[in-house]
Design a protein around this motif. Structure first.
Motif, PDB file in Angstrom:
ATOM      1  N   SER A 107      57.134  40.568  28.600  1.00  0.00           N
ATOM      2  CA  SER A 107      57.100  40.798  30.040  1.00  0.00           C
ATOM      3  C   SER A 107      56.223  39.792  30.754  1.00  0.00           C
ATOM      4  N   THR A 108      55.180  39.306  30.057  1.00  0.00           N
ATOM      5  CA  THR A 108      54.230  38.405  30.715  1.00  0.00           C
ATOM      6  C   THR A 108      54.904  37.187  31.307  1.00  0.00           C
ATOM      7  N   VAL A 109      55.689  36.490  30.492  1.00  0.00           N
ATOM      8  CA  VAL A 109      56.206  35.199  30.949  1.00  0.00           C
ATOM      9  C   VAL A 109      57.424  35.355  31.832  1.00  0.00           C
ATOM     10  N   LEU A 110      58.109  36.515  31.784  1.00  0.00           N
ATOM     11  CA  LEU A 110      59.274  36.711  32.630  1.00  0.00           C
ATOM     12  C   LEU A 110      58.877  37.298  33.976  1.00  0.00           C
ATOM     13  N   SER A 111      57.582  37.466  34.173  1.00  0.00           N
ATOM     14  CA  SER A 111      57.122  38.116  35.394  1.00  0.00           C
ATOM     15  C   SER A 111      57.156  37.167  36.576  1.00  0.00           C
ATOM     16  N   VAL A 112      57.224  37.738  37.786  1.00  0.00           N
ATOM     17  CA  VAL A 112      57.238  36.938  39.009  1.00  0.00           C
ATOM     18  C   VAL A 112      55.837  36.394  39.307  1.00  0.00           C
ATOM     19  N   GLY A 113      54.823  37.009  38.707  1.00  0.00           N
ATOM     20  CA  GLY A 113      53.492  36.399  38.753  1.00  0.00           C
ATOM     21  C   GLY A 113      52.654  36.748  39.959  1.00  0.00           C
ATOM     22  N   GLY A 114      52.954  37.842  40.653  1.00  0.00           N
ATOM     23  CA  GLY A 114      52.193  38.136  41.852  1.00  0.00           C
ATOM     24  C   GLY A 114      50.924  38.906  41.533  1.00  0.00           C
ATOM     25  N   ILE A 115      49.940  38.788  42.405  1.00  0.00           N
ATOM     26  CA  ILE A 115      48.724  39.579  42.271  1.00  0.00           C
ATOM     27  C   ILE A 115      48.328  40.057  43.656  1.00  0.00           C
ATOM     28  N   ARG A 116      48.066  41.357  43.781  1.00  0.00           N
ATOM     29  CA  ARG A 116      47.756  41.937  45.094  1.00  0.00           C
ATOM     30  C   ARG A 116      46.705  43.022  44.921  1.00  0.00           C
ATOM     31  N   GLN A 117      46.030  43.342  46.018  1.00  0.00           N
ATOM     32  CA  GLN A 117      45.130  44.498  46.003  1.00  0.00           C
ATOM     33  C   GLN A 117      45.716  45.658  46.785  1.00  0.00           C
ATOM     34  N   GLN A 118      46.937  45.536  47.255  1.00  0.00           N
ATOM     35  CA  GLN A 118      47.488  46.580  48.120  1.00  0.00           C
ATOM     36  C   GLN A 118      48.074  47.709  47.285  1.00  0.00           C
ATOM     37  N   PHE A 119      47.168  48.505  46.722  1.00  0.00           N
ATOM     38  CA  PHE A 119      47.541  49.707  45.991  1.00  0.00           C
ATOM     39  C   PHE A 119      46.973  50.892  46.727  1.00  0.00           C
ATOM     40  N   SER A 120      47.361  52.094  46.291  1.00  0.00           N
ATOM     41  CA  SER A 120      46.783  53.276  46.932  1.00  0.00           C
ATOM     42  C   SER A 120      45.710  53.916  46.070  1.00  0.00           C
ATOM     43  N   VAL A 121      45.717  53.657  44.766  1.00  0.00           N
ATOM     44  CA  VAL A 121      44.721  54.264  43.888  1.00  0.00           C
ATOM     45  C   VAL A 121      43.508  53.345  43.832  1.00  0.00           C
ATOM     46  N   PRO A 122      42.292  53.821  44.109  1.00  0.00           N
ATOM     47  CA  PRO A 122      41.118  52.926  44.141  1.00  0.00           C
ATOM     48  C   PRO A 122      40.898  52.166  42.837  1.00  0.00           C
ATOM     49  N   GLU A 123      41.189  52.814  41.689  1.00  0.00           N
ATOM     50  CA  GLU A 123      40.966  52.104  40.422  1.00  0.00           C
ATOM     51  C   GLU A 123      41.870  50.899  40.304  1.00  0.00           C
ATOM     52  N   ASN A 124      43.109  51.023  40.765  1.00  0.00           N
ATOM     53  CA  ASN A 124      44.019  49.875  40.736  1.00  0.00           C
ATOM     54  C   ASN A 124      43.494  48.739  41.594  1.00  0.00           C
ATOM     55  N   ILE A 125      42.937  49.067  42.756  1.00  0.00           N
ATOM     56  CA  ILE A 125      42.403  48.038  43.648  1.00  0.00           C
ATOM     57  C   ILE A 125      41.230  47.332  42.976  1.00  0.00           C
ATOM     58  N   GLN A 126      40.358  48.122  42.328  1.00  0.00           N
ATOM     59  CA  GLN A 126      39.200  47.500  41.668  1.00  0.00           C
ATOM     60  C   GLN A 126      39.630  46.604  40.522  1.00  0.00           C
ATOM     61  N   LEU A 127      40.635  47.054  39.761  1.00  0.00           N
ATOM     62  CA  LEU A 127      41.121  46.237  38.649  1.00  0.00           C
ATOM     63  C   LEU A 127      41.646  44.913  39.168  1.00  0.00           C
ATOM     64  N   SER A 128      42.389  44.990  40.263  1.00  0.00           N
ATOM     65  CA  SER A 128      42.978  43.791  40.813  1.00  0.00           C
ATOM     66  C   SER A 128      41.923  42.858  41.403  1.00  0.00           C
ATOM     67  N   LEU A 129      40.884  43.428  42.004  1.00  0.00           N
ATOM     68  CA  LEU A 129      39.826  42.593  42.581  1.00  0.00           C
ATOM     69  C   LEU A 129      39.089  41.845  41.482  1.00  0.00           C
ATOM     70  N   PHE A 130      38.813  42.526  40.372  1.00  0.00           N
ATOM     71  CA  PHE A 130      38.130  41.802  39.294  1.00  0.00           C
ATOM     72  C   PHE A 130      39.028  40.737  38.712  1.00  0.00           C
ATOM     73  N   SER A 131      40.324  41.055  38.602  1.00  0.00           N
ATOM     74  CA  SER A 131      41.225  40.073  38.000  1.00  0.00           C
ATOM     75  C   SER A 131      41.339  38.820  38.850  1.00  0.00           C
ATOM     76  N   ILE A 132      41.318  38.975  40.182  1.00  0.00           N
ATOM     77  CA  ILE A 132      41.430  37.771  40.998  1.00  0.00           C
ATOM     78  C   ILE A 132      40.140  36.967  40.901  1.00  0.00           C
ATOM     79  N   ASP A 133      39.029  37.661  40.726  1.00  0.00           N
ATOM     80  CA  ASP A 133      37.762  36.956  40.511  1.00  0.00           C
ATOM     81  C   ASP A 133      37.817  36.156  39.215  1.00  0.00           C
ATOM     82  N   PHE A 134      38.388  36.779  38.189  1.00  0.00           N
ATOM     83  CA  PHE A 134      38.555  36.116  36.902  1.00  0.00           C
ATOM     84  C   PHE A 134      39.430  34.882  37.044  1.00  0.00           C
ATOM     85  N   LEU A 135      40.524  35.018  37.783  1.00  0.00           N
ATOM     86  CA  LEU A 135      41.438  33.895  37.940  1.00  0.00           C
ATOM     87  C   LEU A 135      40.797  32.768  38.739  1.00  0.00           C
TER      88      LEU A 135
END
Lengths: 486, 280
Positions: A107-135
């Motif tokens: 799934s990784t390489v066939l993915s469209v590759g987007g990254i967003r923080q627009q989720f409704s669950v706070p944990e998802n938003i935090q995960l995404s914020l750290f990941s963009i920091d990592f990137l």
């Protein structure tokens, strides 16, 4: 002297074995070693079990502390954080078992590759914020001496979510939660939308949310290669093979209410080599299930879900492969350089690809229309019927376009609540999950890898609390409802 | 490996001297069949260092290589340490000056930051303030904390993503020059949107890390009138990027690559070549 001063300068434990060559073995088990040597000599002598010397470098090692099933971005992220957070350095042996080194169905390489923080669950938003920091700091995290710096080709163009009348209130409350967590999102009315993006037809749109920073898309293949390179330099072993069996032992325990439960512990993982009947039993202490779309099968092999339905023993891992199509088309009069990743209220999405007026897009089918995940064949009728009409209605320029190519990939779809499963299984005590992200795994992988590594090394989540994502919720029926699943 | 061969050779020599051996395996002197002991400070095999006498310079070269090979992990740790130090240096340069911000306000803090980096600042109604060749600058601007900063020239400085914090507080900035900044990349450009109300001139010429993906997020800056995107080595197609950026910002004058660049020879140039085959 130099080593000691470097150790202190880099802030490592003075007793750490970080520097200097590895002297001898890592254990002082002299008797055990002698018996092993005797066994090996006996097998070499005539009459023993060993055949002539041949190359066994394709086989995985016989012992490994952690075995990670699945070598995609999730598995490699867990391997990276395990090696990074371990104390002392070099203490843990990690083996990554990947069935297909070409990653043709991953799934990784066939993915469209987007990254967003627009989720409704706070944990998802935090995960995404750290990941963009990592990137953003990827060349500090994944730097390897003498190798060129990584370029993941990040497009910081943001996400644009459109909502109709029905969904406007939910969108507004979601934006409030996102802003609280630190995401930079703004709300736009249809007039503002028309001013900012003249190519949009805002008919039917009541409200839109636009991510200004930390959102966009990138190249997942370069992230995967960067992780692989770094993880190999840290000493993680790779093996190409398929996990066919888990050998586990059971013990009985009693819950506080007096019920008898069977706790299982995986002792060996049988890794079968491709195109052969040969397999290698790998003794391990911990197994991490990061097999993506096939995690359900791996969990069944380990005995998850073998029991009467309705009980904890009988709760299966509800992750199954779901096929999703992505289409690439060319539209010469289409939106320009400023195009964000647009997600329409109907669920259809598209984004710009490159500078030549090419666009990538797709749509998730409804439950009734789910395609058969047997293979990765593309259904072009789906584009004509389900993807093109809503996009052409939203962006009038898309009425004339030409599809250049298309591909299909799997979502590791969590049929329970479409959110990830992270953490240990309550009964198979040494199996940890890092799967089930249903289409947003790539953008959360760095943070989830860290969370799983913390769970393995320290026994609890230390940075981001992912307790809502534990396995128990399937038995207790507590859904983590996420609105913005594409 | 070379030392092992010398060991063997010497043994043969030792055996060959003196009487003739009766057969190949009989020698007058007993052979010291000691396994070569490789210790960390190998100069030769034990017991043979006197017998083996390589030339002086070859020995020095070999021992340096041997030293580096024995201390491989130490050398690697040293290199990682030096790399980390470089990164930390850039981070240190981009630290925020919170005490100045609290006392004198955001404009003074931003100006102090830029001047410390070696850039130049222009306050509204005043002249340009530049540090002299020694890096010193006058602190007069701390006396007028209410006057906003109008123009910033941070060309060639080590400003990066974190350092932009200081600049984003300057709400009335009209002109920003970030020429030849080695750490300004696409991520930094995505941060510039808070300056959209006031920014009219932006220059990014010569920044090695900016690509067309970062230029795509300049469309937030609707008040921009002059944009300089010339000489960006990381942009894959400068001519096409110029056209797309001009379409994206219709009110802005975009200086950059000529759009004919990369199109190949035009018809006039071709006929010229045919007319004058000998270059002038």
């Amino acid at each position: 002297m130099l080593r000691r001063s470097l150790q202190l300068a880099l802030g490592r434990d003075v007793l750490g074995r970080g520097l200097g060559t590895h002297r001898g073995g890592s254990t002082l088990d002299w008797n055990g070693k002698m018996s092993e040597i005797k066994k090996k000599i006996q097998s070499v002598l005539p009459g023993g079990a060993w055949t002539q010397l041949h190359d066994t470098s394709y086989l995985p090692p016989e012992h490994s502390d952690v075995v990670i099933v699945g070598g995609g971005v999730m598995g490699l992220s867990v391997a990276y954080w395990l090696k990074r957070l371990e104390r002392p350095r070099g203490a843990i042996r990690v083996l990554v078992v990947e069935r297909d080194h070409t990653y043709s169905q991953a799934s990784t390489v066939l993915s469209v590759g987007g990254i967003r923080q627009q989720f409704s669950v706070p944990e998802n938003i935090q995960l995404s914020l750290f990941s963009i920091d990592f990137l953003r700091n990827i060349n500090e995290y994944l730097a390897v001496v003498d190798d060129p710096p990584l370029d993941i080709q990040f497009n910081p163009s943001g996400y644009l979510l459109l909502a109709s009348e029905k969904g406007a209130a939910v969108l507004e409350s979601n934006v409030r939660v996102q802003r609280q967590e630190g995401a930079k999102v703004c709300l736009m009315s249809p007039e503002q939308l028309r001013n900012k993006f003249p190519w949009i037809n805002p008919e039917g749109v009541a409200l839109a949310s636009y991510g200004m920073e930390h959102e966009g898309w990138f190249d997942p293949w370069s992230l995967l290669q960067g992780l692989r390179r770094k993880v190999q330099s840290m000493g993680v072993l790779f093996c190409q093979g398929e996990v066919t069996r888990f050998v586990s032992s059971s013990s009985h325990a009693e819950t506080p209410s007096g019920e008898e439960v069977t706790l299982k512990r995986v002792h060996e993982v049988h890794v079968k080599i491709d195109h052969s009947l040969e397999y290698q039993p790998v003794e391990c202490a911990i197994v991490i299930n990061a097999a993506g779309a096939w995690s359900g099968q791996i969990a069944e092999l380990a005995g998850v879900g073998k029991g009467p339905p309705g009980t904890l023993q009988g709760t299966k891992l509800p992750v199954e492969p779901r096929k999703r199509y992505v289409y690439l088309w060319n539209c010469p009069q289409g939106p320009g350089l400023e195009t964000p990743f647009v997600i329409d209220a109907s669920g259809a999405y598209f984004r710009r690809e490159g500078l030549g007026n090419n666009y990538l897009g797709g749509c998730s089918p409804t439950e009734e229309e789910e395609p058969d995940p047997e293979n990765l064949e593309v259904d072009h009728e789906f584009f004509q019927d389900k993807v093109w009409p809503p996009l052409a209605q939203r962006v009038p320029a898309f009425e004339s376009l030409k599809v250049r190519s298309a591909w299909a990939g799997y979502y590791d779809y969590n049929t329970f609540d479409q959110n990830g499963v992270v953490g240990p299984h309550p009964l198979v005590v040494n199996m940890y999950f890092a799967t089930g992200f249903s289409g947003h795994g790539l953008q959360q992988a760095p943070a989830v890898g860290r969370a799983v590594a913390e769970m393995v090394l320290h026994g609890n989540f230390q940075t981001i609390n992912l307790s809502p994502f534990l396995f128990n919720r399937f038995h207790l029926g507590e859904k983590v409802h996420e609105h913005n699943i594409i | 490996m070379g030392k092992l061969l010398i060991f063997m050779e010497n043994q043969r020599e030792v055996g060959g001297e003196g009487q003739e051996p009766k057969d190949e395996y009989e020698c007058s002197k007993p052979l010291h069949l000691m396994a070569p002991v490789w210790n960390r400070d190998t100069r030769g095999i034990h017991g043979l260092s006197k017998a083996v006498a390589p030339e002086g310079s070859r020995r020095k070269g070999r021992s340096l290589l041997q030293f580096l090979a024995d201390h491989f992990y130490d050398v690697q740790a040293l290199r990682e340490y030096l790399l980390r130090k470089q990164v930390l240096k850039v981070h240190q340069k981009n630290r925020p000056f919170t005490h100045i911000k609290e006392r004198f306000g955001p404009h003074a803090a931003g100006a102090y930051f830029i001047l410390k980096q070696g850039g130049a600042v222009k306050f509204q109604g005043k002249e340009w303030i530049r540090p002299n060749t020694r890096g010193r600058f006058s602190l007069d601007f701390l006396t007028f904390p209410e006057v906003p900063v109008e123009a910033v020239d941070a060309s060639g400085s080590a400003i990066n993503y974190h350092g932009l914090d200081n600049l984003l507080a300057l709400k009335e900035l009209q002109s920003l020059w970030l020429r030849r900044c080695p750490h300004v990349d696409d991520w930094c450009l995505s941060r510039l949107h808070p300056l959209a109300n006031s920014l009219q001139e932006l220059s990014l010429a010569g920044c090695p890390r900016i690509s067309e993906r970062g230029l795509a997020c300049l469309h937030h800056l609707q008040n921009l009138r002059r944009l300089d995107i010339s000489d960006l080595p990381a942009v894959s197609n400068p001519g096409l990027t110029q056209i797309l950026v001009e379409e994206m910002l219709p009110n802005c004058e975009v200086l950059g690559a000529d759009w004919t660049q990369g199109l190949g020879l035009g018809p006039e140039e071709q006929s010229q070549d045919a007319a004058s085959p000998i270059p002038a």
